[in-house]
Motif scaffolding. Structure first.
Motif, PDB file in Angstrom:
ATOM      1  N   LEU A 240     -43.476  55.220 -47.544  1.00  0.00           N
ATOM      2  CA  LEU A 240     -43.622  54.026 -46.716  1.00  0.00           C
ATOM      3  C   LEU A 240     -43.092  54.220 -45.301  1.00  0.00           C
ATOM      4  O   LEU A 240     -43.737  53.826 -44.324  1.00  0.00           O
ATOM      5  N   LEU A 241     -41.920  54.804 -45.155  1.00  0.00           N
ATOM      6  CA  LEU A 241     -41.337  54.972 -43.823  1.00  0.00           C
ATOM      7  C   LEU A 241     -42.168  55.907 -42.949  1.00  0.00           C
ATOM      8  O   LEU A 241     -42.501  55.535 -41.807  1.00  0.00           O
ATOM      9  N   PRO A 242     -42.532  57.115 -43.414  1.00  0.00           N
ATOM     10  CA  PRO A 242     -43.396  57.950 -42.559  1.00  0.00           C
ATOM     11  C   PRO A 242     -44.735  57.298 -42.260  1.00  0.00           C
ATOM     12  O   PRO A 242     -45.274  57.443 -41.159  1.00  0.00           O
ATOM     13  N   ALA A 243     -45.300  56.549 -43.238  1.00  0.00           N
ATOM     14  CA  ALA A 243     -46.566  55.850 -42.990  1.00  0.00           C
ATOM     15  C   ALA A 243     -46.400  54.819 -41.879  1.00  0.00           C
ATOM     16  O   ALA A 243     -47.247  54.716 -40.979  1.00  0.00           O
ATOM     17  N   ALA A 244     -45.312  54.059 -41.917  1.00  0.00           N
ATOM     18  CA  ALA A 244     -45.069  53.031 -40.902  1.00  0.00           C
ATOM     19  C   ALA A 244     -44.926  53.655 -39.519  1.00  0.00           C
ATOM     20  O   ALA A 244     -45.503  53.161 -38.540  1.00  0.00           O
ATOM     21  N   LEU A 245     -44.168  54.740 -39.424  1.00  0.00           N
ATOM     22  CA  LEU A 245     -43.939  55.367 -38.119  1.00  0.00           C
ATOM     23  C   LEU A 245     -45.217  56.008 -37.575  1.00  0.00           C
ATOM     24  O   LEU A 245     -45.480  55.959 -36.367  1.00  0.00           O
ATOM     25  N   LEU A 246     -46.021  56.600 -38.451  1.00  0.00           N
ATOM     26  CA  LEU A 246     -47.270  57.209 -38.005  1.00  0.00           C
ATOM     27  C   LEU A 246     -48.274  56.148 -37.557  1.00  0.00           C
ATOM     28  O   LEU A 246     -48.974  56.330 -36.551  1.00  0.00           O
ATOM     29  N   ILE A 247     -48.353  55.040 -38.278  1.00  0.00           N
ATOM     30  CA  ILE A 247     -49.234  53.950 -37.856  1.00  0.00           C
ATOM     31  C   ILE A 247     -48.790  53.404 -36.503  1.00  0.00           C
ATOM     32  O   ILE A 247     -49.612  53.087 -35.629  1.00  0.00           O
ATOM     33  N   PHE A 248     -47.486  53.332 -36.297  1.00  0.00           N
ATOM     34  CA  PHE A 248     -46.975  52.884 -35.004  1.00  0.00           C
ATOM     35  C   PHE A 248     -47.386  53.848 -33.890  1.00  0.00           C
ATOM     36  O   PHE A 248     -47.548  53.444 -32.733  1.00  0.00           O
ATOM     37  N   GLY A 249     -47.585  55.133 -34.227  1.00  0.00           N
ATOM     38  CA  GLY A 249     -48.070  56.091 -33.233  1.00  0.00           C
ATOM     39  C   GLY A 249     -49.417  55.684 -32.667  1.00  0.00           C
ATOM     40  O   GLY A 249     -49.681  55.848 -31.466  1.00  0.00           O
ATOM     41  N   VAL A 288     -50.295  46.041 -30.194  1.00  0.00           N
ATOM     42  CA  VAL A 288     -49.380  44.955 -30.568  1.00  0.00           C
ATOM     43  C   VAL A 288     -49.929  44.224 -31.790  1.00  0.00           C
ATOM     44  O   VAL A 288     -49.180  43.893 -32.721  1.00  0.00           O
ATOM     45  N   TYR A 289     -51.246  43.980 -31.795  1.00  0.00           N
ATOM     46  CA  TYR A 289     -51.869  43.326 -32.943  1.00  0.00           C
ATOM     47  C   TYR A 289     -51.682  44.153 -34.212  1.00  0.00           C
ATOM     48  O   TYR A 289     -51.379  43.609 -35.280  1.00  0.00           O
ATOM     49  N   LEU A 290     -51.845  45.470 -34.098  1.00  0.00           N
ATOM     50  CA  LEU A 290     -51.698  46.335 -35.273  1.00  0.00           C
ATOM     51  C   LEU A 290     -50.283  46.241 -35.842  1.00  0.00           C
ATOM     52  O   LEU A 290     -50.104  46.122 -37.064  1.00  0.00           O
ATOM     53  N   VAL A 291     -49.272  46.287 -34.975  1.00  0.00           N
ATOM     54  CA  VAL A 291     -47.887  46.190 -35.448  1.00  0.00           C
ATOM     55  C   VAL A 291     -47.644  44.817 -36.075  1.00  0.00           C
ATOM     56  O   VAL A 291     -46.981  44.707 -37.118  1.00  0.00           O
ATOM     57  N   ALA A 292     -48.194  43.767 -35.470  1.00  0.00           N
ATOM     58  CA  ALA A 292     -48.038  42.430 -36.040  1.00  0.00           C
ATOM     59  C   ALA A 292     -48.750  42.313 -37.392  1.00  0.00           C
ATOM     60  O   ALA A 292     -48.271  41.630 -38.304  1.00  0.00           O
ATOM     61  N   ARG A 293     -49.882  43.003 -37.531  1.00  0.00           N
ATOM     62  CA  ARG A 293     -50.649  42.935 -38.782  1.00  0.00           C
ATOM     63  C   ARG A 293     -49.921  43.648 -39.924  1.00  0.00           C
ATOM     64  O   ARG A 293     -49.947  43.189 -41.071  1.00  0.00           O
ATOM     65  N   VAL A 294     -49.286  44.799 -39.637  1.00  0.00           N
ATOM     66  CA  VAL A 294     -48.590  45.532 -40.702  1.00  0.00           C
ATOM     67  C   VAL A 294     -47.155  45.051 -40.869  1.00  0.00           C
ATOM     68  O   VAL A 294     -46.478  45.444 -41.831  1.00  0.00           O
ATOM     69  N   PHE A 295     -46.676  44.210 -39.963  1.00  0.00           N
ATOM     70  CA  PHE A 295     -45.297  43.702 -40.040  1.00  0.00           C
ATOM     71  C   PHE A 295     -44.966  43.105 -41.406  1.00  0.00           C
ATOM     72  O   PHE A 295     -43.945  43.464 -42.007  1.00  0.00           O
ATOM     73  N   PRO A 296     -45.800  42.188 -41.970  1.00  0.00           N
ATOM     74  CA  PRO A 296     -45.441  41.617 -43.285  1.00  0.00           C
ATOM     75  C   PRO A 296     -45.376  42.652 -44.393  1.00  0.00           C
ATOM     76  O   PRO A 296     -44.559  42.523 -45.313  1.00  0.00           O
ATOM     77  N   PHE A 298     -44.397  45.859 -44.307  1.00  0.00           N
ATOM     78  CA  PHE A 298     -43.151  46.628 -44.308  1.00  0.00           C
ATOM     79  C   PHE A 298     -41.922  45.720 -44.387  1.00  0.00           C
ATOM     80  O   PHE A 298     -40.879  46.138 -44.889  1.00  0.00           O
ATOM     81  N   TYR A 299     -42.054  44.477 -43.940  1.00  0.00           N
ATOM     82  CA  TYR A 299     -40.944  43.538 -44.087  1.00  0.00           C
ATOM     83  C   TYR A 299     -40.716  43.199 -45.561  1.00  0.00           C
ATOM     84  O   TYR A 299     -39.580  43.155 -46.041  1.00  0.00           O
ATOM     85  N   ILE A 300     -41.813  42.988 -46.298  1.00  0.00           N
ATOM     86  CA  ILE A 300     -41.718  42.713 -47.732  1.00  0.00           C
ATOM     87  C   ILE A 300     -41.186  43.940 -48.472  1.00  0.00           C
ATOM     88  O   ILE A 300     -40.368  43.832 -49.393  1.00  0.00           O
ATOM     89  N   ALA A 301     -41.624  45.135 -48.035  1.00  0.00           N
ATOM     90  CA  ALA A 301     -41.206  46.369 -48.706  1.00  0.00           C
ATOM     91  C   ALA A 301     -39.745  46.710 -48.459  1.00  0.00           C
ATOM     92  O   ALA A 301     -39.199  47.592 -49.133  1.00  0.00           O
ATOM     93  N   LEU A 302     -39.106  46.038 -47.497  1.00  0.00           N
ATOM     94  CA  LEU A 302     -37.686  46.287 -47.235  1.00  0.00           C
ATOM     95  C   LEU A 302     -36.826  46.077 -48.483  1.00  0.00           C
ATOM     96  O   LEU A 302     -35.789  46.715 -48.649  1.00  0.00           O
ATOM     97  N   VAL A 303     -37.256  45.177 -49.353  1.00  0.00           N
ATOM     98  CA  VAL A 303     -36.492  44.907 -50.577  1.00  0.00           C
ATOM     99  C   VAL A 303     -36.423  46.160 -51.444  1.00  0.00           C
ATOM    100  O   VAL A 303     -35.379  46.503 -52.002  1.00  0.00           O
ATOM    101  N   ALA A 304     -37.564  46.865 -51.534  1.00  0.00           N
ATOM    102  CA  ALA A 304     -37.619  48.067 -52.368  1.00  0.00           C
ATOM    103  C   ALA A 304     -37.096  49.300 -51.641  1.00  0.00           C
ATOM    104  O   ALA A 304     -36.568  50.217 -52.272  1.00  0.00           O
ATOM    105  N   ASP A 305     -37.234  49.330 -50.314  1.00  0.00           N
ATOM    106  CA  ASP A 305     -36.827  50.505 -49.544  1.00  0.00           C
ATOM    107  C   ASP A 305     -36.097  50.058 -48.276  1.00  0.00           C
ATOM    108  O   ASP A 305     -36.720  49.893 -47.228  1.00  0.00           O
ATOM    109  N   PRO A 306     -34.778  49.871 -48.332  1.00  0.00           N
ATOM    110  CA  PRO A 306     -34.022  49.414 -47.159  1.00  0.00           C
ATOM    111  C   PRO A 306     -34.112  50.352 -45.962  1.00  0.00           C
ATOM    112  O   PRO A 306     -33.861  49.931 -44.832  1.00  0.00           O
ATOM    113  N   GLU A 307     -34.484  51.617 -46.187  1.00  0.00           N
ATOM    114  CA  GLU A 307     -34.601  52.551 -45.073  1.00  0.00           C
ATOM    115  C   GLU A 307     -35.705  52.153 -44.090  1.00  0.00           C
ATOM    116  O   GLU A 307     -35.741  52.643 -42.959  1.00  0.00           O
ATOM    117  N   LEU A 308     -36.613  51.265 -44.515  1.00  0.00           N
ATOM    118  CA  LEU A 308     -37.688  50.820 -43.634  1.00  0.00           C
ATOM    119  C   LEU A 308     -37.167  50.063 -42.410  1.00  0.00           C
ATOM    120  O   LEU A 308     -37.917  49.827 -41.467  1.00  0.00           O
TER     121      LEU A 308
END
Length: 356
Positions: A240-249, A288-296, A298-308
């Protein structure tokens, strides 16, 4: 989630199909006459704006989000049917941004009637402007990553074509469309290629991130990704974390954030109407739209992976640094359009900071 709501489906489909149809109709209308071509192109953008406005009542009268979904492609894969879905996600984020894109586009198309009057390549101009509007709205309304990528790459193509609109690179035109001063000035074709290459670098990172996210959660649909993020466990959680950072790229490239920000000031080589629509108001907000779209997700996944939490910290720091550096560059720039471009980059940085 609602599978099919005809009242919402029609304007959602018309929003992006009308301008794409209008782009190709421009080619036919150019054989009829210049006036028919010009007003036909503007009419397509006006009908697009009306379709977007018709989505606004859904903000107040429907249970959102609404996912209008249907099967797109079904293929046998290793003996198991593999189906790719298509659809449109109607929620406050997509409705508001859809209206921003459509209404601003319509106003700029009207302004273009006089601003671009007499240009020998107006057919090409109207074609790519309407094609851009359609792809941008497809990007905003898509309910899954695969479909969104068609719009994502479509706006990149139109951006490249319109930055280098005056592609002849005539030195007699350097005050009109070259970027920079003296021996350090660049012609439109070079500026367009610079934008194309820098944004493609971000897109490669994004594609890798989307692949990792689909592997981890088993779907490309945004709502299903949120549901999967709430209960993710097992060996794929670390993706999840590498996926989030790469999408942010990908967002960094498209929205001209550090370190992929220098293409945007040079993109001012295109007509001012192009700069106003694509490189100030709409396409650069796609990141900005892409980050806002994936925000929920990774925010929800924080429960399972606090490193996010590192993902949100990176978004915030990149936004803050971009806002500061671009503002400093604007203060020492001597070209008006480049000052405006750096200001745009700085303001997008504030948006990223806010989301992060």
């Amino acid at each position: 989630m609602v599978e099919t709501i005809p009242s919402a489906m029609l304007p959602a489909i018309l929003c992006w199909t009308i301008p794409i149809a209008g782009a190709f109709a421009t080619l036919a209308l150019s054989k009829v006459g210049a006036r028919a071509r010009d007003y036909g192109a503007v009419l397509a953008s006006a009908l697009t704006a009306l379709s977007a406005v018709s989505l606004l009542p859904l903000l107040f009268g429907e249970a959102l989000p609404i996912d209008l979904r249907f099967d797109w492609v079904s293929l046998p894969f290793s003996g198991v049917p593999l189906s790719l879905g298509a659809g449109f996600l109607i929620d406050p984020l997509s409705i508001i941004l859809c209206n921003v894109v459509a209404t601003i586009s319509c106003l700029i198309m009207v302004y273009s009637l006089k601003y671009m009057e007499g240009d020998p390549s107006l057919t090409r101009y109207w074609f790519f402007m309407n094609l851009f509007i359609g792809n941008m709205l497809l990007l905003v309304l898509s309910d899954n990553f695969v479909q969104m990528l068609f719009g994502w790459e479509g706006v990149g193509l139109c951006s490249y074509a319109l930055i280098g609109f005056w592609y002849r690179d005539s030195k007699e035109d350097w005050l009109k469309c070259w970027v920079g001063e003296g021996k350090e000035s660049y012609p439109p074709s070079h500026s367009g290629m610079k934008a194309f290459m820098m944004t493609r670098f971000g897109d490669v990172l994004m594609l890798a991130g989307v692949f990792l996210l689909i592997v981890a959660l088993g779907t490309a649909n945004f709502l299903e990704l949120q549901q999967g993020a709430a209960s993710i466990a097992g060996p794929y959680k670390f993706l999840l974390l590498p996926a989030a950072l790469l999408i942010f790229g990908g967002a960094v490239g498209k929205s001209a954030q550090l370190p992929l920000m220098e293409w945007l000031p040079d993109a001012m080589a295109g007509p001012t109407t192009v700069s106003a629509l694509i490189h100030a108001a709409t396409m650069v907000k796609a990141g900005v739209y892409l980050v806002a779209r994936v925000f929920p997700i990774f925010y929800i996944a924080l429960v399972a992976d606090p490193e996010l939490i590192a993902f949100f910290q990176v978004v915030a720091w990149v936004g803050a640094l971009t806002a500061f550096v671009a503002a400093m560059q604007a203060m020492v720039s001597t070209e008006l359009k480049k000052v405006l471009a750096y200001s745009t980059v700085s303001q997008i940085g504030y948006m990223m900071l806010g989301i992060g």
